[in-house]
Design a protein around this motif. Structure first.
Motif, PDB file in Angstrom:
ATOM      1  N   UNK A  89      89.713  -5.850 -30.479  1.00  0.00           N
ATOM      2  CA  UNK A  89      88.857  -6.723 -31.287  1.00  0.00           C
ATOM      3  C   UNK A  89      87.378  -6.458 -30.999  1.00  0.00           C
ATOM      4  N   UNK A  90      87.041  -6.306 -29.718  1.00  0.00           N
ATOM      5  CA  UNK A  90      85.632  -6.236 -29.328  1.00  0.00           C
ATOM      6  C   UNK A  90      85.020  -4.851 -29.492  1.00  0.00           C
ATOM      7  N   UNK A  91      85.786  -3.882 -29.978  1.00  0.00           N
ATOM      8  CA  UNK A  91      85.143  -2.638 -30.396  1.00  0.00           C
ATOM      9  C   UNK A  91      84.272  -2.887 -31.625  1.00  0.00           C
ATOM     10  N   UNK A 135      88.011  -9.992 -19.113  1.00  0.00           N
ATOM     11  CA  UNK A 135      87.941  -9.006 -20.184  1.00  0.00           C
ATOM     12  C   UNK A 135      86.922  -7.944 -19.800  1.00  0.00           C
ATOM     13  N   UNK A 136      87.415  -6.738 -19.522  1.00  0.00           N
ATOM     14  CA  UNK A 136      86.511  -5.630 -19.232  1.00  0.00           C
ATOM     15  C   UNK A 136      85.843  -5.175 -20.523  1.00  0.00           C
ATOM     16  N   UNK A 137      84.670  -4.562 -20.437  1.00  0.00           N
ATOM     17  CA  UNK A 137      84.057  -4.004 -21.646  1.00  0.00           C
ATOM     18  C   UNK A 137      85.035  -3.045 -22.315  1.00  0.00           C
ATOM     19  N   UNK A 138      85.088  -3.036 -23.648  1.00  0.00           N
ATOM     20  CA  UNK A 138      86.074  -2.183 -24.324  1.00  0.00           C
ATOM     21  C   UNK A 138      85.865  -0.711 -23.998  1.00  0.00           C
ATOM     22  N   UNK A 139      86.949  -0.025 -23.843  1.00  0.00           N
ATOM     23  CA  UNK A 139      86.921   1.385 -23.493  1.00  0.00           C
ATOM     24  C   UNK A 139      86.207   2.177 -24.594  1.00  0.00           C
ATOM     25  N   UNK A 140      85.281   3.036 -24.212  1.00  0.00           N
ATOM     26  CA  UNK A 140      84.556   3.846 -25.188  1.00  0.00           C
ATOM     27  C   UNK A 140      85.424   5.017 -25.645  1.00  0.00           C
ATOM     28  N   UNK A 141      85.651   5.094 -26.955  1.00  0.00           N
ATOM     29  CA  UNK A 141      86.402   6.229 -27.495  1.00  0.00           C
ATOM     30  C   UNK A 141      85.478   7.444 -27.552  1.00  0.00           C
ATOM     31  N   UNK A 142      86.044   8.641 -27.419  1.00  0.00           N
ATOM     32  CA  UNK A 142      85.232   9.848 -27.267  1.00  0.00           C
ATOM     33  C   UNK A 142      85.641  10.907 -28.287  1.00  0.00           C
ATOM     34  N   UNK A 143      84.631  11.613 -28.817  1.00  0.00           N
ATOM     35  CA  UNK A 143      84.878  12.751 -29.705  1.00  0.00           C
ATOM     36  C   UNK A 143      85.081  13.998 -28.844  1.00  0.00           C
ATOM     37  N   UNK A 144      86.133  14.736 -29.124  1.00  0.00           N
ATOM     38  CA  UNK A 144      86.409  15.950 -28.352  1.00  0.00           C
ATOM     39  C   UNK A 144      86.615  17.133 -29.284  1.00  0.00           C
ATOM     40  N   UNK A 145      86.086  18.266 -28.884  1.00  0.00           N
ATOM     41  CA  UNK A 145      86.296  19.535 -29.585  1.00  0.00           C
ATOM     42  C   UNK A 145      85.985  19.422 -31.081  1.00  0.00           C
ATOM     43  N   UNK A 146      84.863  18.801 -31.384  1.00  0.00           N
ATOM     44  CA  UNK A 146      84.396  18.667 -32.767  1.00  0.00           C
ATOM     45  C   UNK A 146      85.373  17.910 -33.665  1.00  0.00           C
ATOM     46  N   UNK A 168      91.908   7.224 -22.160  1.00  0.00           N
ATOM     47  CA  UNK A 168      93.179   6.861 -21.532  1.00  0.00           C
ATOM     48  C   UNK A 168      93.925   5.909 -22.460  1.00  0.00           C
ATOM     49  N   UNK A 169      95.041   6.385 -23.030  1.00  0.00           N
ATOM     50  CA  UNK A 169      95.838   5.528 -23.893  1.00  0.00           C
ATOM     51  C   UNK A 169      96.379   4.326 -23.131  1.00  0.00           C
ATOM     52  N   UNK A 170      96.749   4.530 -21.882  1.00  0.00           N
ATOM     53  CA  UNK A 170      97.297   3.435 -21.077  1.00  0.00           C
ATOM     54  C   UNK A 170      96.272   2.323 -20.906  1.00  0.00           C
ATOM     55  N   UNK A 171      95.033   2.710 -20.536  1.00  0.00           N
ATOM     56  CA  UNK A 171      93.980   1.710 -20.361  1.00  0.00           C
ATOM     57  C   UNK A 171      93.653   1.030 -21.685  1.00  0.00           C
ATOM     58  N   UNK A 172      93.574   1.827 -22.763  1.00  0.00           N
ATOM     59  CA  UNK A 172      93.246   1.269 -24.074  1.00  0.00           C
ATOM     60  C   UNK A 172      94.289   0.245 -24.509  1.00  0.00           C
ATOM     61  N   UNK A 173      95.562   0.579 -24.351  1.00  0.00           N
ATOM     62  CA  UNK A 173      96.617  -0.344 -24.783  1.00  0.00           C
ATOM     63  C   UNK A 173      96.672  -1.581 -23.888  1.00  0.00           C
ATOM     64  N   UNK A 174      96.346  -1.425 -22.620  1.00  0.00           N
ATOM     65  CA  UNK A 174      96.303  -2.584 -21.713  1.00  0.00           C
ATOM     66  C   UNK A 174      95.193  -3.542 -22.131  1.00  0.00           C
ATOM     67  N   UNK A 175      94.012  -2.995 -22.399  1.00  0.00           N
ATOM     68  CA  UNK A 175      92.900  -3.833 -22.855  1.00  0.00           C
ATOM     69  C   UNK A 175      93.229  -4.495 -24.187  1.00  0.00           C
ATOM     70  N   UNK A 176      93.859  -3.730 -25.069  1.00  0.00           N
ATOM     71  CA  UNK A 176      94.215  -4.283 -26.369  1.00  0.00           C
ATOM     72  C   UNK A 176      95.188  -5.450 -26.223  1.00  0.00           C
ATOM     73  N   UNK A 177      96.199  -5.285 -25.377  1.00  0.00           N
ATOM     74  CA  UNK A 177      97.177  -6.354 -25.165  1.00  0.00           C
ATOM     75  C   UNK A 177      96.506  -7.602 -24.604  1.00  0.00           C
ATOM     76  N   UNK A 178      95.562  -7.427 -23.670  1.00  0.00           N
ATOM     77  CA  UNK A 178      94.852  -8.571 -23.104  1.00  0.00           C
ATOM     78  C   UNK A 178      94.109  -9.347 -24.191  1.00  0.00           C
ATOM     79  N   UNK A 179      93.457  -8.616 -25.088  1.00  0.00           N
ATOM     80  CA  UNK A 179      92.694  -9.299 -26.131  1.00  0.00           C
ATOM     81  C   UNK A 179      93.609  -9.953 -27.159  1.00  0.00           C
TER      82      UNK A 179
END
Length: 688
Positions: A273-275, A178-189, A197-208
């Motif tokens: 989950x781990x967010x 289990x990699x550390x959960x991907x950090x979500x980022x605020x963009x353009x206010x 990366x939606x692909x990485x986020x969904x891959x991590x989510x599926x693993x958990x």
């Protein structure tokens, strides 16, 4: 789950007495043993506590009743502080019954640790159940939840640790990483953060979800649990059906999070989950609104403008509006994880605002309410909801579990649109949608069902193959030898899937259905009798046994099981209806009508029960009463073809044709090309 000792036992075992409804339980300690002495109806029995079960807010105790069965005793310890009402013995189940014949009695299957608790509270479980004898020889690798429950076999990890090879590779040697959960980022206010990366986020989510979901969902096991395998190859997730969920998807019964979370925008965006939770303690990572502010800008959402409450008040907390709590086991609040906007008052669901306010003032669109209204209509088999249901189902912007729930319910609405929708969703990349499409195929005639589903018989998902086996099993006797061989291979896998539930009445009833479909009525009878050995009053087994004996022209045995069903479930609509039909066949029409009426008054009732009761009334020259019955049914199940057509026919028979206009109008909307409907409308127009 721990062996009992001075550290693990939280309850007061200092000769404490708890008495309620004629039962007295004394909790004491004898040497190193913790003893529960039970006095009931003049009998005294002693049980030694084998394990503690749970910690906070309550703790239960597992007792051995023989045949390898450990049972959760129904008097539990409230481990909350005294100033919160804790430090006492209490009944956690408000439906508890002191009658040993009740399914809620602590010695019955609903409180059995082996079948209902162990797989999530111990590691490396082997239930080792023998259906023939009803005995367990349950074993586990570790008594509690340990590393391998989530990370898989760790022999290589241990070897590397012992060899000092883990310093540079802290996760090496584990089956599931289990990699550390991907950090979500605020963009353009933006007010809401997004995954880089939606692909990485969904891959991590599926693993958990693969690792966590099995123990945090309402589901059926269909494969060997393995945190490295896809969830839908291990488990069969329960959809958002009544009575587990309210119509808008809010939790009703205890459903253990995943079904809720999959409805959320967070799930759609790849949140894991781990967010929010620490993986090992389960605790949330940040207290208060700071947890939500990781992705929802506090400057936008943690303001009075948004939450409309004073700062630092209960109403200003995100979770109180978007994660309302439901209390289970008397004192254990669980929060809804769909993170929905509080629902509008158009559905039967509770409204989070009404925890504090009598009249919530909410305006604007609400996705949960849109689904809730559709789901409420779908639960009533409202044919006029089908177009909107289809649009919702085919819109991939909606959560798949909500779309799958509606598609599953579409199986009660035979129409060309249902067939078109299920055909489209059979091609979906989402296993839950394909499974629901397979379930909806029951609207098709058996030969057409085989044509449609046989090309999907090797679907990649075990969950989907489970449904295909259920839908195609009745076709086996009608297939050519080559096709029959293919289906038999699938059914062999299906039996193996169901074997994981061979110590549950429902699992055995499903096994019996497969045996019956494949022509093995004797095996089906044996399997249903095994279900009754676990739960003597299990209604589906009693009714199915009666149906089998009816097919074998054994009226005596059919009557035996129907009487048993009626005796144990007098307030159940299905039991009353089945017994009424038996009396009709036995030419006892007056008695039959009484039971058919009870089926319309009891729960869970169905539109068909009203329809059959009305037909019986009309046959007994009580056509006016039949009309009254159908009018009540039309209120509960609007736009039901059989009910409406019967109403029109009985009004005609009673020389009350003019009263049929509203029902013909409904029929015209449901079935605009129906010849019988059009003829009747033309006749009425001519008479005018």
């Amino acid at each position: 789950m721990l062996p009992p000792d001075e550290h693990s036992v939280l309850g007061d075992f200092n000769q404490t007495v708890f008495a309620s409804e004629g039962i007295t339980a004394t909790f004491s300690k004898r040497h190193s043993n913790y003893i529960i002495t039970l006095q009931d109806k003049g009998q005294t029995r002693e049980y030694a506590v084998h394990y503690t079960f749970g910690f906070y807010p309550l703790q239960q105790y597992l007792l051995d009743i023989g045949n390898g069965k450990l049972q959760a005793f129904d008097i539990a310890w409230d481990s909350r502080p005294r100033d919160q009402g804790g430090q006492r013995w209490f009944y956690p189940n408000s439906n508890h019954s002191n009658d040993p014949a009740s399914e809620f009695h602590w010695t019955r299957h609903l409180n059995n640790w082996n079948s209902r608790c162990a797989e999530c509270h111990s590691t490396g479980l082997d239930k080792n159940y023998d259906p023939a004898s009803g005995q367990y020889q349950t074993r586990y690798q570790e008594v509690n939840v340990a590393c391998e429950a989530c990370h898989g076999p760790a022999a290589e990890h241990v070897r590397m640790a012992q060899a000092g090879q883990l310093q540079s590779k802290p996760r090496a040697g584990l089956t599931t990483h289990f990699a550390p959960p991907l950090s979500f980022q605020f963009k353009q206010n933006a007010g809401i953060a997004r995954a880089p990366s939606q692909t990485t986020a969904k891959t991590q989510q599926a693993q958990q979800i693969n690792a966590c979901g099995g123990c945090h969902s309402r589901r059926q096991i269909i494969g060997e649990p393995d945190p490295a395998r896809p969830y839908h190859d291990q488990y069969r997730l329960t959809l958002l059906h009544d009575p587990l969920y309210f119509a808008d998807g809010q939790i009703r019964d205890e459903v253990f999070v995943l079904g809720s979370f999959m409805q959320s925008k967070m799930h759609q965006q790849g949140v894991t989950c781990t967010h929010c939770h620490d993986a090992h303690s389960g605790d949330i990572k940040i207290q208060g609104n700071g947890l939500c502010s990781q992705c929802h800008a506090g400057s936008v959402y943690d303001t009075a403008t948004h939450h409309q409450h004073k700062a630092d008040s209960a109403g200003s907390l995100c979770i109180n509006c978007h994660m309302p709590a439901t209390t289970y086991m008397g004192i254990d609040p669980r929060r809804d994880h769909s993170f929905s906007i509080p629902a509008q008052p158009q559905t039967d669901a509770p409204n989070a605002c009404q925890q504090c306010h009598q009249e919530p003032a909410l305006t604007g669109p609400n996705p949960a309410t849109e689904f809730g209204i559709l789901n409420s209509r779908a639960r009533k088999s409202d044919a006029l909801a089908l177009r909107a249901m289809s649009d919702y189902i085919n819109n991939r912007e909606h959560p798949s579990i909500r779309r799958a729930t509606l598609l599953d319910l579409a199986s009660a609405l035979p129409a060309r649109l249902t067939v078109e929708t299920l055909a489209q969703q059979l091609q979906s990349g989402d296993a839950l949608m394909r499974r629901a499409a397979v379930n909806a195929s029951q609207v098709l005639p058996l030969d057409m069902r085989w044509t449609v589903l046989s090309r999907h018989i090797n679907d990649a998902s075990a969950d989907v193959r489970f449904s295909i086996a259920q839908q195609l099993a009745p076709a086996l006797p009608h297939l050519a030898s080559g096709d029959a061989l293919v289906l038999q291979t699938l059914l062999a896998e299906h039996r193996a899937q169901l074997a994981h539930s061979n110590d549950l009445p429902g699992g055995l009833a499903s096994l019996a259905a497969i045996e019956l479909h494949t022509g093995n009525s004797n095996n089906a009878i044996t399997t249903l009798e095994q279900a009754l050995a676990i739960a003597p009053d299990y209604l589906p087994a009693l009714l199915n046994l009666a149906a089998i004996y009816r097919s074998l022209d054994n009226n005596e045995q059919e009557h035996h099981y129907l009487k048993q069903a009626l005796s144990a479930h007098q307030d159940n609509a299905a039991a009353q209806h089945a017994y009424g039909l038996f009396l009709i066949r036995d030419n006892q029409k007056a008695q039959a009508i009484r039971h058919l009426r009870r089926a319309t008054e009891a729960e869970p009732s169905q539109a068909r029960y009203f329809y059959v009761y009305a037909v019986a009334l009309d046959a007994a020259d009580q056509t006016s009463a039949a009309i009254d019955t159908l009018q009540v049914a039309n209120q509960r199940w609007p736009n039901h073809y059989d009910i409406l057509m019967a109403l029109v026919q009985y009004l005609e028979k009673s020389q009350r044709k003019a009263e049929s206009w509203p029902y013909l109008s409904q029929l015209s909307a449901i079935a605009p090309n129906d010849t019988a409907v059009r003829q009747r409308i033309d006749q009425l127009k001519q008479q005018e």
